[in-house]
Design an enzyme around this catalytic site. Structure first.
Site, short mmCIF file in Angstrom:
data_model
loop_
_atom_site.label_atom_id
_atom_site.label_comp_id
_atom_site.label_asym_id
_atom_site.label_seq_id
_atom_site.Cartn_x
_atom_site.Cartn_y
_atom_site.Cartn_z
N HIS A 118 16.27 -21.65 0.65
CA HIS A 118 17.57 -22.29 0.90
C HIS A 118 17.52 -23.10 2.18
O HIS A 118 16.61 -22.96 3.01
CB HIS A 118 18.67 -21.22 1.03
CG HIS A 118 18.51 -20.33 2.23
ND1 HIS A 118 17.55 -19.35 2.31
CD2 HIS A 118 19.20 -20.28 3.41
CE1 HIS A 118 17.65 -18.73 3.47
NE2 HIS A 118 18.63 -19.29 4.16
N ASP A 120 20.46 -23.81 5.34
CA ASP A 120 21.60 -23.03 5.83
C ASP A 120 22.93 -23.75 5.60
O ASP A 120 23.07 -24.94 5.91
CB ASP A 120 21.45 -22.74 7.33
CG ASP A 120 20.37 -21.72 7.61
OD1 ASP A 120 20.15 -20.84 6.76
OD2 ASP A 120 19.75 -21.79 8.68
N HIS A 262 13.94 -22.77 3.84
CA HIS A 262 13.19 -21.63 4.37
C HIS A 262 13.48 -20.38 3.55
O HIS A 262 14.45 -20.33 2.78
CB HIS A 262 13.49 -21.39 5.85
CG HIS A 262 14.94 -21.15 6.16
ND1 HIS A 262 15.87 -22.16 6.25
CD2 HIS A 262 15.63 -19.99 6.41
CE1 HIS A 262 17.05 -21.65 6.55
NE2 HIS A 262 16.94 -20.34 6.64
N ARG A 277 19.84 -15.76 16.73
CA ARG A 277 19.88 -17.15 16.25
C ARG A 277 21.00 -17.94 16.88
O ARG A 277 22.15 -17.50 16.93
CB ARG A 277 20.05 -17.18 14.73
CG ARG A 277 19.92 -18.58 14.13
CD ARG A 277 20.12 -18.56 12.63
NE ARG A 277 21.53 -18.38 12.27
CZ ARG A 277 21.96 -18.12 11.05
NH1 ARG A 277 21.08 -17.96 10.06
NH2 ARG A 277 23.25 -17.99 10.80
#
Length: 288
Positions: A118, A120, A262, A277
């Site tokens: 996918h 994000d 990713h 993150r």
């Protein structure tokens, strides 16, 4: 080290044939000298994924300050480790996470997982520019992340198919994400984006559909859309377009969400994996 600036004397070495580079000799806790930042911007445009080893000393504030060189950061209401709500803690594995895998999930929830290819939050009107992920705690083995070059995914299609895709749009929906985090899926963003987008900095075209958030191609029938998307999902992550990062604690990876996909490999069972993150906000995807 007050007043010290990070200079541009660091090395950038490709780590795979199609995507990714390793940056050595840099301390991301230091403010960026103009020349250093420009060198990193060029490397980011060229390689799409940059890996910075040896950054375990970064504080949450320093991680956010580095990420902010690429734009405003996404602010989150919960799950963060800093007072400003900019650094999200992603904890996976352990007994609780393992039990959660056994509960009944809707079809949308089953898709809203990091261990599916996918990009994000493509369901947003303005999906993220990119992410900055720091490895804080890793399992003894496993937990790698794979990345795929979506420029190549577009460029390796036949010319007639590229021409057809250039005029199509796809619906992206965040209902599975909302459902997974306990929000009303009816409130989730749903946005239509071009199937082929043009990168705002490089001017290159890339494929912009993914298995988690893309629901259908708007201009096609359901049957046509399903068949074409199935082909594109498989085509876009061929091994020749990818590299696999084996994490070491203190690695910081940044990736361009506008031209990559990713996949976080979930192969570590009850062992715990903790990542921090930061996410830089992006702009509305544009067709050529």
């Amino acid at each position: 080290m007050t007043g010290t600036l990070q200079n541009a004397y660091f090395s950038v070495q490709p780590i795979a044939g199609s995507i990714g580079a390793r940056v050595e000799g840099i301390d991301l806790a230091l403010p960026m000298h103009y020349d250093a930042l420009e060198a990193l911007r060029e490397a980011f445009r060229d390689h799409m994924v940059l890996a910075f080893p040896g950054q375990a000393h970064l504080t949450a504030q320093e991680q956010a300050q580095f990420a902010a060189n690429w734009g405003d950061l996404q602010k989150l209401p919960r799950g963060t480790v800093d007072a400003d709500g900019l650094i999200l803690q992603l904890k996976t594995g352990g007994e609780e996470d393992q039990r959660g895998k056994n509960r009944d999930l809707s079809d949308a929830q089953k898709l809203a997982r990091p261990d599916i290819w996918h990009a994000d939050q493509t369901f947003e009107r303005c999906p993220p520019l990119g992410s900055f992920l720091l490895a804080r705690q890793l399992p003894p083995v496993g937990g790698d992340t794979m990345f795929a070059n979506q420029y190549l995914a577009y460029e390796t299609l036949s010319a007639p198919l590229r021409n057809m895709l250039d005029g199509l749009t796809a619906l992206h929906s965040g209902e599975g994400y909302y459902e997974a985090i306990g929000l009303n899926p009816a409130d989730a963003p749903r946005n239509t984006h071009p199937v082929i987008v043009v990168h705002p900095e490089t001017g290159k075209r890339s494929l912009f559909v993914n298995r988690i958030w893309t629901r259908r191609i708007v201009e096609l029938s359901d049957t046509e859309s399903e068949a074409l998307l199935k082909f594109l999902y498989e085509h876009s992550v061929q091994p020749e377009f990818t590299f696999r990062h084996h994490w070491t604690e203190g690695d910081l990876l940044m990736w361009d969400n506008r031209c990559t996909q990713h996949y976080a490999i979930n192969d570590y069972g009850r062992n715990v994996r903790i990542m921090h993150r930061a996410t830089a906000l992006g702009h509305m995807p544009m067709a050529g």
